[in-house]
Enzyme design. Structure first.
Site, PDB file in Angstrom:
ATOM      1  N   GLU A 173       5.806 -42.110 -18.301  1.00  0.00           N
ATOM      2  CA  GLU A 173       5.889 -43.574 -18.174  1.00  0.00           C
ATOM      3  C   GLU A 173       6.592 -44.157 -19.404  1.00  0.00           C
ATOM      4  OE1 GLU A 173       2.139 -45.777 -17.660  1.00  0.00           O
ATOM      5  OE2 GLU A 173       3.068 -47.429 -18.755  1.00  0.00           O
ATOM      6  N   CYS A 207      -2.595 -52.109 -17.981  1.00  0.00           N
ATOM      7  CA  CYS A 207      -2.902 -52.365 -16.568  1.00  0.00           C
ATOM      8  C   CYS A 207      -4.346 -52.839 -16.426  1.00  0.00           C
ATOM      9  CB  CYS A 207      -2.675 -51.071 -15.789  1.00  0.00           C
ATOM     10  SG  CYS A 207      -3.297 -51.169 -14.134  1.00  0.00           S
TER      11      CYS A 207
END
Ligand code: F3S
Length: 657
Positions: free
Chosen positions: A126, A195
């Site tokens: 990521e 997140c």
């Protein structure tokens, strides 16, 4: 007996679930698929998908024309994307929408010439993908790393810097890095891109590990979020097992423990959690079945539904609300900004918040929420309850029309017919505009959005209640502040807050007046005291004048018969002149006492306004009359008979009356 508590957020996050679902769909249809890198960081999931036809490839070089390719939730760099797109392959992009939004942030920063600092694990896919979406960036794992990087590259301090953070990082690490950056740099902007699913999962892990004797964390050993989860649990609990599957679970470690917590990383599939739970269930009691919990967490949400979530982040334009594993909600910050009120004044990260679902995006796992709509719904409920219970509610008059006025009661528009406005028939309804009014609901139809109210009924109900309260406590001498409602020739009616009482003219003032309007007028606010009442006849007599201000008492305290005073002539009569001895106390100078010579008419001796010196020759306590004489102070041909003077005065006054 042992107890197992399973974290509600355990298992697949929305992004991972979405990518696995996409892979299944392609495999069902095409039978084969290439995943560029491990689709998820979990060996069992990879094994299962591989058995269905998926191959994991680690380089674009292993992808050939005609291949079906899936991009995993972590995303890929721009360079890899371009290279993929140059081949004649079919691409399914399963990059998590939350990761995509980071790509947009860093691209915009690069386009604006800013340098990007990425807080995250350097070799994580990521982070590599984010780094590959901007022109110039550095990756730092933690505050120590950040410090040493800036020490070796001091020129970074002067750059315009944008900061993003890997979605699965801990907030503590992010905050520490931000604090240091704030001290080192002058032009830095921060984007909290952790997140919300991670945030919730980590918070839950903290809470569980604080209260449990042991913790089980299920996740891939190379899964960043699972590693962080295990680290967090170890901070608060000394007995943590970080396992990949049920085989690694050591039940012996739970011996003597009564409460065990379980959580799992975002890439841990439900079936592995279930296997672990089953294995533990043989030993301990499980309060809720894992299936139930899984179902709860994956439950879809619908437009119009009332949902509860936790505020995960606040940006300039929206508030991110974590609604569980499947959805992230967003509320526009504008809903919280009122005149002079900032979002930070009313909501903060970690708050539990209720809202209404406005629009669901199942593909992205997002839901647009509205707090305002929920409030409006609640206000409708409040108005309905007031209607059912006959309660009085308050609102502001916002409009008038031919038939009546419109009152805004917490956003609900209530129509009040003119006859129920509480105003007289010919009054202007516009008088009520912008006024705060109380009203009772007389008709409520939510379906037709029709609500009718009555100000008059509310006023009457309040008057009745106030009137009862007054009658229960009334006593002689009690004081009230009231409003003069009307006048008659003999007095004034005063509303003392629900009941009208009467002030007789003689109780208005100690002075002489021709009409009550000499003292009060309708609308005046006055303080009155009760001087009499009749509960049966519902009559109250009020007094306005000061009981301690009796001028006759003041006169008799000061003067006696024989005293000489300067008086002012105030009125001439055929039988003499009235003169003011002191305020509101007049005496009579009989015509025979105006001079030591004969006087035909009073005006031959004095005129109104003259100040003359006179002797007090008599005081009638009972009738409160005073006789004065100028003659008594002058040289006379015959002595004054004071008794005769008093009799004369009485005679004349009777004539006058
Ligand atoms: Fe996406 Fe958050 Fe999962 S970023 S992949 S939903 S942990």
């Amino acid at each position: 007996m042992k107890e197992l508590i399973i974290a509600e957020s355990a298992g697949f996050c929305f992004g991972v679930q979405r990518s696995v679902d996409m892979a299944h769909e392609i495999l069902n249809e095409k039978g084969k698929l290439k995943s560029l890198g491990e689709l998820v960081h979990n060996n069992d999931v990879i094994k299962k998908l591989s058995s269905e036809g998926m191959t994991v490839v680690n380089s674009v070089d292993e992808i050939f024309c005609g291949d079906e390719v899936i991009i995993r939730a972590h995303g890929i760099s721009k360079k890899v994307q371009d290279s993929l797109e140059s081949k004649c392959v079919s691409i399914t992009d399963a990059t998590c929408p939350k990761v995509m939004s980071i790509h947009k942030i860093v691209k915009r920063a690069s386009d604006n010439g800013r340098f990007v600092v990425i807080i995250g694990m350097a070799n994580h896919p990521e982070v590599e993908a984010i780094s590959g979406r901007c022109d110039s960036s550095i990756i730092v794992e933690n505050v120590e790393d950040l410090k040493s990087t800036f020490e070796s590259n001091p020129e970074l301090r002067d750059k315009a810097i944008s900061v993003v953070v890997q979605t699965t990082q801990t907030r503590a690490n992010y905050v520490q890095c931000c604090e240091l950056l704030k001290k080192m740099c002058t032009n830095v902007e921060f984007f909290d891109t952790i997140c919300s699913a991670t945030f919730t999962r980590q918070n839950e892990a903290v809470e569980l590990s604080k209260t449990c004797d042991a913790m089980v964390v299920i996740g891939g050993k190379h899964s960043a979020n699972s590693i962080h989860l295990a680290e967090i649990c170890r901070e608060y609990c000394s007995n943590v097992q970080f396992i990949e599957d049920a085989d690694e679970l050591k039940l012996d470690a739970f011996r003597g423990m009564s409460k065990i917590g379980l959580t799992a990383g975002a890439s841990t599939p439900a079936w592995i959690i279930k296997e672990v739970v089953n294995k533990m269930s043989e030993e301990i009691k499980v309060e809720q079945t894992f299936d139930d919990m899984l179902e709860d967490s994956l439950k879809p949400i619908y437009n119009g539904e009332r949902v509860t979530g936790v505020v995960a982040a606040i940006s300039g334009t929206e508030i991110q609300v974590d609604l569980g594993a499947k959805y992230s909600g967003f509320i526009p910050t504008s809903e919280f900004e009122d005149a002079g009120v900032k979002v930070s004044d009313v909501v903060k990260i970690g708050d539990t918040i209720e809202a209404i679902v406005v629009r669901v995006n199942d593909v992205e796992g997002t839901a647009m929420l509205s707090k305002k709509r929920l409030d409006t719904q609640k206000f409708w409920d409040d108005v309905e309850a007031a209607s059912n219970d006959g309660d009085i509610i308050e609102g502001t008059v916002i409009d008038t029309n031919k038939g009546g006025v419109v009152v805004n009661v917490k956003g609900v528009h209530v129509f009040v017919p003119a006859s129920q406005s509480g105003l007289p028939r010919d009054a202007e309804l516009g008088e009520l505009l912008k006024q705060n009014v109380k009203l009772k609901i007389t008709e409520f139809n939510k379906g037709r959005k029709r609500v009718v109210g009555s100000i008059r009924r509310a006023v009457n109900a309040e008057r009745k209640a106030a009137s009862e309260a007054i009658w229960n406590e009334i006593e002689i001498g009690k004081k009230y502040v009231g409003k003069v409602k009307s006048l008659t020739n003999y007095g004034a009616f005063v509303d003392i807050g629900g009941i009208d009482g009467m002030i007789h003219q003689s109780e208005l003032t100690w002075g002489r007046i021709k009409h009550p309007s000499d003292v009060v007028n309708p609308g005046d606010e006055v303080e009155v005291r009760v001087i009499g009442f009749d509960k049966d006849a519902r009559r109250i007599s009020l007094g306005l004048k000061d009981p301690d201000g009796d001028p006759w008492k003041a006169f008799t305290d000061k003067y006696n018969v024989g005293d000489v005073v300067d008086v002012t002539v105030v009125k001439l009569m055929p039988f003499g002149a009235f003169a003011e001895v002191m305020e509101n106390v007049d005496g009579l100078i009989h015509i025979s006492q105006l001079s030591n010579t004969r006087v035909a008419k009073a005006e031959d001796a004095v005129k109104v306004g003259d100040v003359v010196t006179a002797k007090i020759t008599a005081i009638d306590e009972e009738k409160q009359k005073i006789s004065l004489s100028i003659r008594a102070l002058l040289a006379t041909d015959a002595p004054v008979d004071e008794d005769e003077v008093v009799e004369e005065v009485v005679e004349e006054e009777i004539t006058e009356e």
